[in-house]
Design a protein around this motif. Structure first.
Motif, mmCIF file in Angstrom:
data_model
loop_
_atom_site.group_PDB
_atom_site.id
_atom_site.type_symbol
_atom_site.label_atom_id
_atom_site.label_comp_id
_atom_site.label_asym_id
_atom_site.label_seq_id
_atom_site.Cartn_x
_atom_site.Cartn_y
_atom_site.Cartn_z
ATOM 1 N N HIS A 12 0.822 -1.216 0.000
ATOM 2 C CA HIS A 12 0.000 0.000 0.000
ATOM 3 C C HIS A 12 0.852 1.261 0.000
ATOM 4 O O HIS A 12 0.403 2.325 -0.448
ATOM 5 N N THR A 13 2.089 1.161 0.464
ATOM 6 C CA THR A 13 3.000 2.303 0.459
ATOM 7 C C THR A 13 3.656 2.493 -0.902
ATOM 8 O O THR A 13 3.797 3.621 -1.377
ATOM 9 N N PHE A 14 4.031 1.388 -1.532
ATOM 10 C CA PHE A 14 4.880 1.463 -2.724
ATOM 11 C C PHE A 14 4.117 1.306 -4.036
ATOM 12 O O PHE A 14 4.415 1.998 -5.005
ATOM 13 N N LEU A 15 3.158 0.405 -4.105
ATOM 14 C CA LEU A 15 2.515 0.095 -5.385
ATOM 15 C C LEU A 15 1.608 1.231 -5.837
ATOM 16 O O LEU A 15 1.089 1.998 -5.032
ATOM 17 N N CYS A 16 1.397 1.307 -7.158
ATOM 18 C CA CYS A 16 0.516 2.335 -7.699
ATOM 19 C C CYS A 16 -0.938 1.953 -7.460
ATOM 20 O O CYS A 16 -1.263 0.806 -7.130
ATOM 21 N N ARG A 91 7.726 -4.291 -11.773
ATOM 22 C CA ARG A 91 8.486 -3.497 -10.801
ATOM 23 C C ARG A 91 8.585 -2.040 -11.254
ATOM 24 O O ARG A 91 8.412 -1.117 -10.455
ATOM 25 N N ALA A 92 8.858 -1.841 -12.531
ATOM 26 C CA ALA A 92 9.021 -0.474 -13.033
ATOM 27 C C ALA A 92 7.709 0.304 -13.004
ATOM 28 O O ALA A 92 7.702 1.522 -12.790
ATOM 29 N N THR A 220 15.220 -5.232 -24.374
ATOM 30 C CA THR A 220 15.328 -3.962 -23.659
ATOM 31 C C THR A 220 14.487 -2.882 -24.320
ATOM 32 O O THR A 220 13.766 -2.128 -23.650
ATOM 33 N N THR A 221 14.545 -2.790 -25.650
ATOM 34 C CA THR A 221 13.761 -1.782 -26.371
ATOM 35 C C THR A 221 12.271 -1.972 -26.141
ATOM 36 O O THR A 221 11.541 -1.016 -25.860
ATOM 37 N N LEU A 222 11.798 -3.215 -26.268
ATOM 38 C CA LEU A 222 10.372 -3.495 -26.130
ATOM 39 C C LEU A 222 9.887 -3.233 -24.709
ATOM 40 O O LEU A 222 8.838 -2.608 -24.497
ATOM 41 N N VAL A 223 10.652 -3.694 -23.728
ATOM 42 C CA VAL A 223 10.262 -3.502 -22.337
ATOM 43 C C VAL A 223 10.290 -2.018 -21.972
ATOM 44 O O VAL A 223 9.351 -1.499 -21.345
ATOM 45 N N CYS A 224 11.341 -1.326 -22.360
ATOM 46 C CA CYS A 224 11.443 0.096 -22.045
ATOM 47 C C CYS A 224 10.315 0.900 -22.693
ATOM 48 O O CYS A 224 9.788 1.849 -22.087
ATOM 49 N N GLY A 230 3.679 3.773 -19.940
ATOM 50 C CA GLY A 230 2.897 3.674 -18.712
ATOM 51 C C GLY A 230 1.598 2.911 -18.830
ATOM 52 O O GLY A 230 1.307 2.242 -19.828
ATOM 53 N N LEU A 231 0.798 3.012 -17.760
ATOM 54 C CA LEU A 231 -0.499 2.345 -17.677
ATOM 55 C C LEU A 231 -1.603 3.291 -18.104
ATOM 56 O O LEU A 231 -1.538 4.493 -17.836
ATOM 57 N N HIS A 232 -2.622 2.735 -18.764
ATOM 58 C CA HIS A 232 -3.740 3.551 -19.233
ATOM 59 C C HIS A 232 -5.042 2.963 -18.704
ATOM 60 O O HIS A 232 -5.208 1.741 -18.642
ATOM 61 N N ASP A 233 -5.956 3.817 -18.339
ATOM 62 C CA ASP A 233 -7.251 3.368 -17.855
ATOM 63 C C ASP A 233 -7.980 2.615 -18.956
ATOM 64 O O ASP A 233 -7.827 2.924 -20.152
ATOM 65 N N ARG A 234 -8.783 1.669 -18.546
ATOM 66 C CA ARG A 234 -9.500 0.844 -19.530
ATOM 67 C C ARG A 234 -10.407 1.685 -20.424
ATOM 68 O O ARG A 234 -10.554 1.403 -21.613
ATOM 69 N N ASP A 235 -11.030 2.710 -19.873
ATOM 70 C CA ASP A 235 -11.980 3.490 -20.682
ATOM 71 C C ASP A 235 -11.286 4.407 -21.691
ATOM 72 O O ASP A 235 -11.916 4.919 -22.610
ATOM 73 N N GLU A 236 -9.964 4.626 -21.537
ATOM 74 C CA GLU A 236 -9.248 5.458 -22.505
ATOM 75 C C GLU A 236 -8.349 4.632 -23.417
ATOM 76 O O GLU A 236 -7.716 5.164 -24.318
#
Length: 341
Positions: A12-16, A91-92, A220-224, A230-236
């Protein structure tokens, strides 16, 4: 605080906020007392890691059937590479790494001997069809622990079932889905070069100039690119894959690489020359056991009573390693050699 509670507090402290939290799991089919040491997702990871189906992956084909060499990938080494890539992504992005790892370690437990060739044959033979992702869920729900199953959390079960082509309920499930493709595309290139089917310079420059000129550079290219976007909301999101996405340039090159591999390796006669024999073996085994249900081990005879003969036979054959399938075929269909006195 118990170690488990410390881990839950750390989440709860670290995760998004989009991550799945272990203390908020939707639970298991059969309720259990909590562990003092491990979170619910950590327990799932350990259950998968210690189960029989996971160990058998070391003797199941990834792409190359019975390769003459110790360095070709098996289904187990593929699974470990997927786990490593998925954990890096999680993790990233500050997702739940334990949940991600559990899904990754369990995603291919239901794979057949002889890779996708075996899967295609069972899909043709069974009136119910056969897909390894559905079988992986069946393994953890029913087949493991002599029919008791592993009783995993719903989040892990969902990620295992949907790692190929369905909309996962967690962002961790999406991380594994991308990691799976990133891993197999790149390690299959590596194995194809080792087998003499490809050379690095065969990959079109339009791809390598974007993704890189080596396996590690491309990964590395694909993961980076995934992490940077980043993460995107399902509705967008633009479709379910838009929840995690690469840049337009990297995604275009990635799709070109995928197409290149299908044209050059996955449908290459030199790579697939033995597949027909493997599929014929599976067909013979399927016909034999559906006609001789009494020859199945006791657990699978019991499964036949509850789920039908065809499903029980698929359960038994899909759980075989390549070597066990070949030895079983020899025992059933090839006469024993005459003993020389």
């Amino acid at each position: 605080m118990l170690p488990r509670e410390q881990s839950e507090s750390f989440e709860h402290t670290f995760l998004c906020e989009k991550a799945a939290f272990a203390d908020a799991t939707t639970g298991r089919e059969r309720q259990e007392d909590k562990c003092g040491l491990r979170t619910e997702f950590q327990r799932d990871r350990d259950r998968i890691l210690h189960c029989n189906s996971f160990r058998r992956l070391k003797h199941k084909t990834q792409v190359f059937l019975s390769p003459a060499g110790d360095h070709y990938r098996t289904r187990l080494t593929h699974t470990l590479e997927v786990s490593q890539i998925a954990r890096t992504i999680a993790r990233a992005l500050r997702l739940n790494e334990d949940l991600t790892e559990a899904i990754a370690l369990g995603h291919d437990l239901g794979h057949t001997p002889f890779g996708h060739a075996g899967e295609r044959m069972l899909n043709e033979l069974s009136p119910y069809g056969f897909h390894h992702y559905e079988q992986s869920l069946r393994v953890v729900d029913i087949l493991e622990k002599d029919g008791a199953g592993l009783n995993l959390t719903r989040e892990v079960r969902d990620g295992i079932l949907k790692h190929t082509n369905q909309v996962a309920n967690t962002y961790e499930g999406y991380a594994v889905r991308f990691a799976d493709v990133i891993a197999y595309i790149n390690h299959d290139i590596d194995d194809s070069i080792r087998a003499g089917i490809l050379k690095e310079e065969d990959i079109p420059s339009a791809i390598t100039n974007v993704l890189g000129h080596s396996k590690s550079a491309r990964i590395t290219t694909l993961v980076c690119s995934l992490i940077e976007n980043g993460l995107h909301d399902r509705d967008e999101a633009e479709g379910d894959e838009g929840i995690l996405r690469m840049s337009a340039e990297v995604e275009k090159a990635y799709k070109q690489l995928h197409r290149f591999m299908f044209d050059s390796v996955y449908t290459n006669p030199a790579c697939k020359s033995e597949e027909r024999k493997a599929q014929d073996m599976i067909a013979f085994l399927y016909k034999y056991y559906t006609d001789h249900i009494e020859a199945l081990p006791a657990m699978y005879m019991n499964l036949a009573y509850h789920y039908g003969v065809d499903m029980a036979v698929c359960d038994y054959i899909s759980g075989m390693t390549d070597v066990f399938a070949v030895e079983t075929f020899k025992e059933l269909f090839i006469p024993a050699a005459w003993m020389v006195k």
